[in-house]
Design an enzyme around this catalytic site. Structure first.
Site, PDB file in Angstrom:
ATOM      1  N   ASP A  73     199.430  22.165  36.223  1.00 47.52           N
ATOM      2  CA  ASP A  73     198.528  21.014  36.129  1.00 47.52           C
ATOM      3  C   ASP A  73     197.654  21.141  34.882  1.00 47.52           C
ATOM      4  O   ASP A  73     197.056  22.186  34.647  1.00 47.52           O
ATOM      5  CB  ASP A  73     197.653  20.996  37.391  1.00 47.52           C
ATOM      6  CG  ASP A  73     196.903  19.697  37.565  1.00 47.52           C
ATOM      7  OD1 ASP A  73     196.993  18.830  36.682  1.00 47.52           O
ATOM      8  OD2 ASP A  73     196.212  19.552  38.592  1.00 47.52           O
ATOM      9  N   TYR A  74     197.606  20.079  34.074  1.00 46.36           N
ATOM     10  CA  TYR A  74     196.679  20.073  32.944  1.00 46.36           C
ATOM     11  C   TYR A  74     195.242  20.019  33.463  1.00 46.36           C
ATOM     12  O   TYR A  74     194.951  19.318  34.428  1.00 46.36           O
ATOM     13  CB  TYR A  74     196.906  18.851  32.055  1.00 46.36           C
ATOM     14  CG  TYR A  74     197.961  19.025  30.986  1.00 46.36           C
ATOM     15  CD1 TYR A  74     197.841  20.005  30.004  1.00 46.36           C
ATOM     16  CD2 TYR A  74     199.070  18.189  30.946  1.00 46.36           C
ATOM     17  CE1 TYR A  74     198.798  20.154  29.020  1.00 46.36           C
ATOM     18  CE2 TYR A  74     200.038  18.321  29.955  1.00 46.36           C
ATOM     19  CZ  TYR A  74     199.893  19.311  29.006  1.00 46.36           C
ATOM     20  OH  TYR A  74     200.839  19.471  28.025  1.00 46.36           O
TER      21      TYR A  74
END
Length: 228
Positions: free
Chosen positions: A5-6
């Site tokens: 996940d960014y």
């Protein structure tokens, strides 16, 4: 499952595109952007920022990306509309680069009829010339949001291609199975896990060069729920 996940990708894109000094410095020094924001707009020392103030600053931070109104902010965080308006004004007075960027994007779009992402993907916004006030305001929000959210989407697609190619070139059995907004989900074999985590982080963090770092968090689990 590995879930990559960014972290705050849209705010990082906003920092890059606006080149706002405060936001750029905060990301480059790996500081908590919401705590910094709360300290700046509410005028309290960082160590005295409460969870409530941080939460409100977080709503403003992400809301700015979507052109949030004072009414929208007041509804979201449960404060009076007048206070919400003051919070937004304090934010834009503090983050001068963001204010200038937002204004320029809208003005340029009114002249050209479109906005672009960093990868030159274009969106036309005819609503900016509408006779209807509410439609024009929607056009303003779309003009402000599209370069940011669109660039984040571009980065994500570049990262997906990088991950796919790396898995294939290394003859790994792990498969890229799902993309959800700024997350990539990989079904991996236990003996490939460490290598795949490295591929995910390196591919996503180096998808595009910005003047702030792209940061990726990887979680794991036997299913998507556990990986979250």
């Amino acid at each position: 499952f590995l879930d990559a996940d960014y972290s705050q990708i849209e705010l990082r894109v906003l920092a890059h595109m606006s080149n706002d000094e405060i936001m750029v410095n905060a990301f480059n020094q790996d500081e908590d952007i919401h705590t910094i924001c709360a300290s700046q707009i509410f005028g309290v020392p960082i160590e005295e920022v409460s969870k409530q103030l941080r939460s409100r600053a977080k709503a403003v931070n992400f809301g700015i990306v979507y052109g949030i109104s004072d009414f929208g902010l007041s509804e979201q965080v449960g404060i009076k509309r007048k206070e919400a308006k003051q919070n937004i004004e304090q934010y834009l007075n503090t983050y001068h680069g963001i204010r200038e960027f937002m204004n320029k994007v809208v003005e340029d779009a009114k002249e050209t009829g479109y906005v672009e992402t960093l990868c030159n993907r274009r969106r036309y916004i005819p609503e900016l010339k509408s006779n209807n006030y509410m439609v024009r305001k929607f056009g303003d929000r779309a003009a402000m949001n599209t370069p940011i959210q669109g660039t984040a989407a571009d980065i994500m697609k570049i990262a997906m291609v990088k991950v796919y190619k790396e898995l294939k070139e290394r003859n790994l059995k792990s498969k890229l199975v799902l993309q959800i907004h700024d997350e990539l989900l990989i079904e991996t074999y236990e003996n490939e896990k460490d290598e795949v985590i490295k591929i995910l982080k390196e591919s996503k963090e180096n998808a595009m060069k910005l003047n702030v770092p792209l940061k990726v968090e990887v979680e794991e689990g036997k299913n998507w729920y556990q990986a979250k």
